[in-house]
Motif scaffolding. Structure first.
Motif, PDB file in Angstrom:
ATOM      1  N   MET A   1     -15.455  -2.025   2.175  1.00  0.00           N
ATOM      2  CA  MET A   1     -15.948  -0.917   0.729  1.00  0.00           C
ATOM      3  C   MET A   1     -15.403  -1.436  -0.686  1.00  0.00           C
ATOM      4  N   VAL A   2     -14.084  -1.686  -1.324  1.00  0.00           N
ATOM      5  CA  VAL A   2     -14.372  -2.002  -2.380  1.00  0.00           C
ATOM      6  C   VAL A   2     -14.952  -3.108  -3.310  1.00  0.00           C
ATOM      7  N   ALA A   3     -14.530  -3.902  -1.952  1.00  0.00           N
ATOM      8  CA  ALA A   3     -15.956  -5.267  -2.375  1.00  0.00           C
ATOM      9  C   ALA A   3     -17.342  -4.840  -2.809  1.00  0.00           C
ATOM     10  N   GLU A   4     -17.971  -4.184  -2.392  1.00  0.00           N
ATOM     11  CA  GLU A   4     -18.547  -4.089  -3.217  1.00  0.00           C
ATOM     12  C   GLU A   4     -18.982  -3.246  -4.804  1.00  0.00           C
ATOM     13  N   LEU A   5     -17.941  -3.071  -5.354  1.00  0.00           N
ATOM     14  CA  LEU A   5     -17.530  -2.327  -6.095  1.00  0.00           C
ATOM     15  C   LEU A   5     -17.110  -3.387  -7.294  1.00  0.00           C
ATOM     16  N   SER A   6     -17.618  -3.679  -8.853  1.00  0.00           N
ATOM     17  CA  SER A   6     -17.691  -4.553  -9.466  1.00  0.00           C
ATOM     18  C   SER A   6     -15.687  -4.470 -10.320  1.00  0.00           C
ATOM     19  N   LYS A   8     -14.758  -4.078 -13.255  1.00  0.00           N
ATOM     20  CA  LYS A   8     -15.226  -2.693 -14.439  1.00  0.00           C
ATOM     21  C   LYS A   8     -14.930  -1.502 -13.413  1.00  0.00           C
ATOM     22  N   LEU A   9     -15.968  -1.575 -12.547  1.00  0.00           N
ATOM     23  CA  LEU A   9     -16.179  -0.418 -12.064  1.00  0.00           C
ATOM     24  C   LEU A   9     -14.779   0.182 -10.992  1.00  0.00           C
ATOM     25  N   ILE A  10     -14.249  -0.690 -10.284  1.00  0.00           N
ATOM     26  CA  ILE A  10     -12.999  -0.356 -10.187  1.00  0.00           C
ATOM     27  C   ILE A  10     -11.508   0.175 -10.918  1.00  0.00           C
ATOM     28  N   ALA A  11     -11.645  -0.623 -12.382  1.00  0.00           N
ATOM     29  CA  ALA A  11     -10.953   0.101 -13.396  1.00  0.00           C
ATOM     30  C   ALA A  11     -11.313   1.305 -14.432  1.00  0.00           C
ATOM     31  N   GLU A  12     -12.427   1.518 -13.991  1.00  0.00           N
ATOM     32  CA  GLU A  12     -13.597   2.552 -14.345  1.00  0.00           C
ATOM     33  C   GLU A  12     -13.034   4.435 -13.285  1.00  0.00           C
ATOM     34  N   VAL A  13     -12.569   3.592 -12.063  1.00  0.00           N
ATOM     35  CA  VAL A  13     -12.258   4.549 -10.950  1.00  0.00           C
ATOM     36  C   VAL A  13     -10.501   4.504 -10.873  1.00  0.00           C
ATOM     37  N   HIS A  14      -9.693   3.085 -11.871  1.00  0.00           N
ATOM     38  CA  HIS A  14      -8.162   3.843 -12.032  1.00  0.00           C
ATOM     39  C   HIS A  14      -8.186   4.854 -13.132  1.00  0.00           C
ATOM     40  N   ARG A  15      -9.042   4.706 -13.748  1.00  0.00           N
ATOM     41  CA  ARG A  15      -8.887   5.343 -15.002  1.00  0.00           C
ATOM     42  C   ARG A  15      -9.369   7.069 -14.918  1.00  0.00           C
ATOM     43  N   PRO A 236     -24.746   6.409  -8.340  1.00  0.00           N
ATOM     44  CA  PRO A 236     -25.598   4.967  -8.174  1.00  0.00           C
ATOM     45  C   PRO A 236     -26.847   4.797  -9.424  1.00  0.00           C
ATOM     46  N   ASN A 237     -27.307   6.077  -9.795  1.00  0.00           N
ATOM     47  CA  ASN A 237     -28.445   5.907 -10.692  1.00  0.00           C
ATOM     48  C   ASN A 237     -27.621   6.841 -13.040  1.00  0.00           C
ATOM     49  N   LEU A 248     -19.048   6.183 -12.912  1.00  0.00           N
ATOM     50  CA  LEU A 248     -19.248   5.791 -11.910  1.00  0.00           C
ATOM     51  C   LEU A 248     -20.589   5.221 -11.095  1.00  0.00           C
ATOM     52  N   ALA A 249     -21.038   4.384 -11.737  1.00  0.00           N
ATOM     53  CA  ALA A 249     -21.965   3.883 -11.197  1.00  0.00           C
ATOM     54  C   ALA A 249     -21.783   3.018  -9.674  1.00  0.00           C
ATOM     55  N   ALA A 250     -21.725   4.304  -8.379  1.00  0.00           N
ATOM     56  CA  ALA A 250     -22.211   3.563  -7.315  1.00  0.00           C
ATOM     57  C   ALA A 250     -22.257   5.120  -6.403  1.00  0.00           C
ATOM     58  N   ASN A 251     -22.613   4.352  -5.071  1.00  0.00           N
ATOM     59  CA  ASN A 251     -22.315   5.891  -4.394  1.00  0.00           C
ATOM     60  C   ASN A 251     -20.563   6.046  -4.320  1.00  0.00           C
ATOM     61  N   ALA A 252     -21.365   7.423  -3.713  1.00  0.00           N
ATOM     62  CA  ALA A 252     -20.340   8.216  -3.686  1.00  0.00           C
ATOM     63  C   ALA A 252     -19.523   7.897  -2.716  1.00  0.00           C
TER      64      ALA A 252
END
Length: 267
Positions: A1-6, A8-15, A236-237, A248-252
């Motif tokens: 599922m992590v593969a669905e995230l870019s 950049k988004l993974i970096a924001e999740v870590h932040r 996501p929006n 974090l522009a993705a599904n929860a």
């Protein structure tokens, strides 16, 4: 599922995780988006079947109920049937686990929801409901909870009847209605005060599946931001909003498990 995230988004999740791992006061607000990932139609979705010629706004009000109690009751019984078999998704379970872990890590965690379903509770969370409870009923006139339905829910939702015949209060003979906040009605005072207090005193405010421009979400997020909290939005929006610090522009259902994995690793 992590593969669905870019990346950049993974970096924001870590932040976001680095902040959450060290901040003691967390307030989370969830909206229709998190339940939509479990297959529950949002309130704004177009009605279907027998209800396609009605707007939800025209049915969820004291005026509509006074005009035609049977019509409104039938609509809610139909909505209950739509929701009846829906289950929590990974976001609900991640929040429930976080709430449990917070008790062991001296972190104060408050979960507030605009949703009227019980998916948070099914996952194991304790949630403050701002808009009421779909599976509870009360008298429209005196406010007394309709105990027969409440008792049935405690044992199994399968025991609840979806009969669309209106029922009356055992105390005052008024009509029984869903225990939900309708258009034109005030939010429950106790729930709103708890939500305001949590937002005003939190270090991080997280909005999940709801716009940070629509009240009461906007009011709670603004209150948190005014008191120095970091505001995170999971949607996501994304909301074009200056009060959001991390988006974090993705599904929860995808984002929350990863976020909690990283928070746990950093704690």
């Amino acid at each position: 599922m992590v593969a669905e995230l870019s990346p950049k988004l993974i970096a924001e999740v870590h932040r976001a995780a680095k902040l959450l791992a060290v901040r003691p006061q967390i307030c989370i607000l969830t909206g229709a988006g998190i339940s939509a990932e479990s297959g529950i139609p949002t309130f704004r979705d177009k009605q279907t079947g027998l209800w396609e010629h009605y707007r939800a706004e025209d049915l969820a009000s004291p005026t509509a109920f006074a005009r035609d109690p049977h019509l409104v009751w039938s609509w809610y019984q139909w909505r209950r049937q739509l929701v009846h078999d829906k289950k929590p998704n990974p976001a609900h379970y991640a929040l429930a686990q976080w709430q449990q872990d917070a008790k062991n890590h001296k972190q104060h965690f408050t979960l507030v929801t605009q949703n009227v379903d019980d998916l948070h509770e099914q996952a194991g969370s304790e949630a403050i409901h701002l808009h009421g409870h779909l599976w509870r009923n009360r008298c429209h006139d005196c406010g007394t909870l309709y105990q027969n339905e409440s008792a049935a829910l405690d044992s199994s939702k399968k025991a609840i009847s979806f009969d669309d015949r209106v029922i009356t209060c055992q105390q005052c003979d008024g009509y029984i209605r869903p225990d939900i906040v309708w258009f034109g009605e005030a939010l429950p005072i106790g729930a709103w005060q708890t939500a305001e207090e949590a937002a005003a005193n939190c270090d991080v405010f997280i909005s999940i599946g709801t716009s940070s421009l629509v009240y009461p979400a906007a009011g709670l997020a603004q209150l948190a931001q005014q008191n120095g909290a970091t505001v995170i939005e999971i949607n996501p929006n994304p909301t074009p909003n200056t009060i959001v610090d991390i988006t974090l522009a993705a599904n929860a259902g995808v984002t929350m498990p990863l976020l909690m994995q990283k928070v746990t690793a950093l704690a």
